[in-house]
Design a protein around this motif. Structure first.
Motif, PDB file in Angstrom:
ATOM      1  N   UNK A 185       0.846  -1.202   0.000  1.00  0.00           N
ATOM      2  CA  UNK A 185       0.000   0.000   0.000  1.00  0.00           C
ATOM      3  C   UNK A 185       0.876   1.244   0.000  1.00  0.00           C
ATOM      4  N   UNK A 186       0.387   2.361  -0.514  1.00  0.00           N
ATOM      5  CA  UNK A 186       1.240   3.546  -0.720  1.00  0.00           C
ATOM      6  C   UNK A 186       1.433   4.401   0.527  1.00  0.00           C
ATOM      7  N   UNK A 187       1.944   3.827   1.604  1.00  0.00           N
ATOM      8  CA  UNK A 187       2.149   4.602   2.825  1.00  0.00           C
ATOM      9  C   UNK A 187       3.300   5.599   2.666  1.00  0.00           C
ATOM     10  N   UNK A 188       4.471   5.088   2.302  1.00  0.00           N
ATOM     11  CA  UNK A 188       5.618   5.984   2.123  1.00  0.00           C
ATOM     12  C   UNK A 188       5.447   6.923   0.934  1.00  0.00           C
ATOM     13  N   UNK A 189       4.906   6.463  -0.208  1.00  0.00           N
ATOM     14  CA  UNK A 189       4.650   7.429  -1.288  1.00  0.00           C
ATOM     15  C   UNK A 189       3.719   8.559  -0.864  1.00  0.00           C
ATOM     16  N   UNK A 190       2.734   8.259  -0.028  1.00  0.00           N
ATOM     17  CA  UNK A 190       1.832   9.299   0.458  1.00  0.00           C
ATOM     18  C   UNK A 190       2.569  10.275   1.352  1.00  0.00           C
ATOM     19  N   UNK A 191       3.409   9.746   2.252  1.00  0.00           N
ATOM     20  CA  UNK A 191       4.182  10.628   3.133  1.00  0.00           C
ATOM     21  C   UNK A 191       5.098  11.538   2.322  1.00  0.00           C
ATOM     22  N   UNK A 195       5.043  16.216   1.460  1.00  0.00           N
ATOM     23  CA  UNK A 195       6.129  17.153   1.755  1.00  0.00           C
ATOM     24  C   UNK A 195       6.011  18.411   0.904  1.00  0.00           C
ATOM     25  N   UNK A 196       5.570  18.273  -0.324  1.00  0.00           N
ATOM     26  CA  UNK A 196       5.433  19.415  -1.218  1.00  0.00           C
ATOM     27  C   UNK A 196       4.003  19.559  -1.712  1.00  0.00           C
ATOM     28  N   UNK A 197       3.802  20.303  -2.784  1.00  0.00           N
ATOM     29  CA  UNK A 197       2.470  20.440  -3.362  1.00  0.00           C
ATOM     30  C   UNK A 197       1.922  19.085  -3.800  1.00  0.00           C
ATOM     31  N   UNK A 198       0.639  18.890  -3.603  1.00  0.00           N
ATOM     32  CA  UNK A 198       0.009  17.609  -3.934  1.00  0.00           C
ATOM     33  C   UNK A 198      -0.981  17.804  -5.077  1.00  0.00           C
ATOM     34  N   UNK A 199      -0.605  17.451  -6.313  1.00  0.00           N
ATOM     35  CA  UNK A 199      -1.554  17.563  -7.430  1.00  0.00           C
ATOM     36  C   UNK A 199      -2.753  16.643  -7.223  1.00  0.00           C
ATOM     37  N   UNK A 205      -4.480   8.978  -7.705  1.00  0.00           N
ATOM     38  CA  UNK A 205      -3.713   7.759  -7.949  1.00  0.00           C
ATOM     39  C   UNK A 205      -3.412   7.024  -6.638  1.00  0.00           C
ATOM     40  N   UNK A 206      -2.978   7.761  -5.625  1.00  0.00           N
ATOM     41  CA  UNK A 206      -2.662   7.156  -4.339  1.00  0.00           C
ATOM     42  C   UNK A 206      -3.907   6.562  -3.683  1.00  0.00           C
ATOM     43  N   UNK A 207      -5.039   7.240  -3.821  1.00  0.00           N
ATOM     44  CA  UNK A 207      -6.286   6.741  -3.244  1.00  0.00           C
ATOM     45  C   UNK A 207      -6.720   5.443  -3.913  1.00  0.00           C
ATOM     46  N   UNK A 208      -6.697   5.419  -5.237  1.00  0.00           N
ATOM     47  CA  UNK A 208      -7.067   4.205  -5.964  1.00  0.00           C
ATOM     48  C   UNK A 208      -6.114   3.066  -5.635  1.00  0.00           C
ATOM     49  N   UNK A 209      -4.824   3.378  -5.574  1.00  0.00           N
ATOM     50  CA  UNK A 209      -3.804   2.388  -5.245  1.00  0.00           C
ATOM     51  C   UNK A 209      -4.068   1.763  -3.871  1.00  0.00           C
ATOM     52  N   UNK A 210      -4.313   2.607  -2.870  1.00  0.00           N
ATOM     53  CA  UNK A 210      -4.548   2.114  -1.509  1.00  0.00           C
ATOM     54  C   UNK A 210      -5.806   1.251  -1.430  1.00  0.00           C
ATOM     55  N   UNK A 211      -6.879   1.700  -2.071  1.00  0.00           N
ATOM     56  CA  UNK A 211      -8.130   0.945  -2.027  1.00  0.00           C
ATOM     57  C   UNK A 211      -8.021  -0.375  -2.791  1.00  0.00           C
ATOM     58  N   UNK A 212      -7.314  -0.352  -3.914  1.00  0.00           N
ATOM     59  CA  UNK A 212      -7.139  -1.581  -4.693  1.00  0.00           C
ATOM     60  C   UNK A 212      -6.316  -2.601  -3.915  1.00  0.00           C
ATOM     61  N   UNK A 213      -5.255  -2.142  -3.267  1.00  0.00           N
ATOM     62  CA  UNK A 213      -4.424  -3.063  -2.477  1.00  0.00           C
ATOM     63  C   UNK A 213      -5.236  -3.678  -1.341  1.00  0.00           C
TER      64      UNK A 213
END
Length: 229
Positions: A185-191, A195-199, A205-213
Motif C-alpha cells: 500500500x502507498x504509505x511511504x509514497x503518500x508521506x 512534503x510538497x504540493x500535492x496535485x 492515484x494514491x487513493x485508488x492504489x490504496x483501495x485496490x491493495x
C-alpha cells in the motif's frame, strides 16, 4: 449485523484488550513528535506510516477476542459473509478511534507548527491532508491485521510473523526506487507526496492504489476465512 458489530466492539473494550494498542499508539506518537515541530501535512504523513503496524495489530487483537465457539455461532446466525463483514467493520470503527487520537495528539504536545511562510499550507488544509493520509493507511492496516488473525493463521506465532513480515514488506517496498512498489500500500509514497504540493491527479492515484491493495488483501482474507470456517 449491526448488533454483531456492537457486540465485538464491546468485547474488545470490556476485556481491556483495547488498552494495549492505544498505549502503543500514544508511545509511538510521543516519540514521533518529541523531536520538534513540523508542518501539519508532513507530520501527519509520517504519523500514518508509524501508526500502520499499530492499526494492524489492533485489528488482529479485536478479531481474536471472540472465542472460536462464539464465532461459529455467529456464522450460523448471520451467515459467513455478514460475520466476516461485521468483524471488519468493527475493526474499522476501532481504527477510526485511533486515527482521531493521532490527529489530535500533536496539537496537545506542540508537535505541529502553524504556517510561517507564504507558501506553507494552512492549518485546515494540513489537517485535511493528514486525515486523508490516515484514511488511506486504515484499510490496508485492517486487511493486514485480518490476515494475521487467529482464524486465518491458526497460531499466535504465525500471526506475529504475518504482522512483522507484512509491516517490513510495506516499508521496504515503499522506499524510493523500489522495484515493485505496487506490491505494498502507498504509505511511504503518500508521506513523500505530502512534503510538497500535492496535485489532484497524484492524490487520486494514491487513493485508488490504496483501495485496490486493500481490496485484494481482503479478498484473500475472505477466501481464507471461508476455507477455514
Amino acid at each position: 449485523m449491526t448488533a454483531l458489530v456492537r457486540f465485538r466492539l464491546a468485547g474488545f473494550l470490556r476485556t481491556g484488550r483495547a488498552l494495549a494498542p492505544v498505549l502503543a499508539g500514544l508511545l509511538t506518537l510521543g516519540i514521533l513528535y518529541g523531536g520538534g515541530r513540523a508542518q501539519p501535512a508532513e507530520a501527519y504523513g509520517v504519523s500514518a506510516v508509524v501508526l500502520f503496524p499499530v492499526l494492524a495489530w489492533q485489528t488482529k487483537i479485536l478479531l481474536d477476542v471472540e472465542p472460536d465457539v462464539q464465532r461459529r455461532l455467529a456464522l450460523v446466525a448471520v451467515g459467513p459473509a455478514r460475520e466476516q463483514v461485521a468483524g471488519l467493520v468493527a475493526a474499522v470503527v476501532a481504527g477510526l478511534g485511533l486515527v482521531a487520537v493521532a490527529l489530535v495528539f500533536p496539537w496537545l504536545v506542540g508537535g505541529v507548527a502553524a504556517p510561517s511562510l507564504p507558501g506553507d499550507r494552512s492549518v485546515s488544509t494540513g489537517v485535511t491532508l493528514g486525515l486523508w493520509a490516515h484514511l488511506l493507511a486504515l484499510p490496508a492496516a485492517v486487511a493486514l491485521g485480518a490476515l494475521a488473525s487467529r482464524v486465518v493463521t491458526r497460531s499466535a506465532g504465525y500471526g506475529v510473523t504475518v504482522l512483522t513480515v507484512g509491516t517490513v514488506g510495506v516499508l521496504v517496498l515503499g522506499l524510493s526506487g523500489s522495484v515493485a512498489p505496487w506490491l505494498a500500500p502507498p504509505l511511504l509514497p503518500t508521506a513523500r507526496a505530502l512534503v510538497g504540493p500535492l496535485p489532484g491527479s497524484t492524490a487520486l492515484l494514491l487513493t485508488v492504489w490504496a483501495l485496490a491493495w486493500a481490496a485484494v488483501a481482503l479478498t484473500g482474507y475472505a477466501r481464507a476465512r471461508t476455507r477455514r470456517a
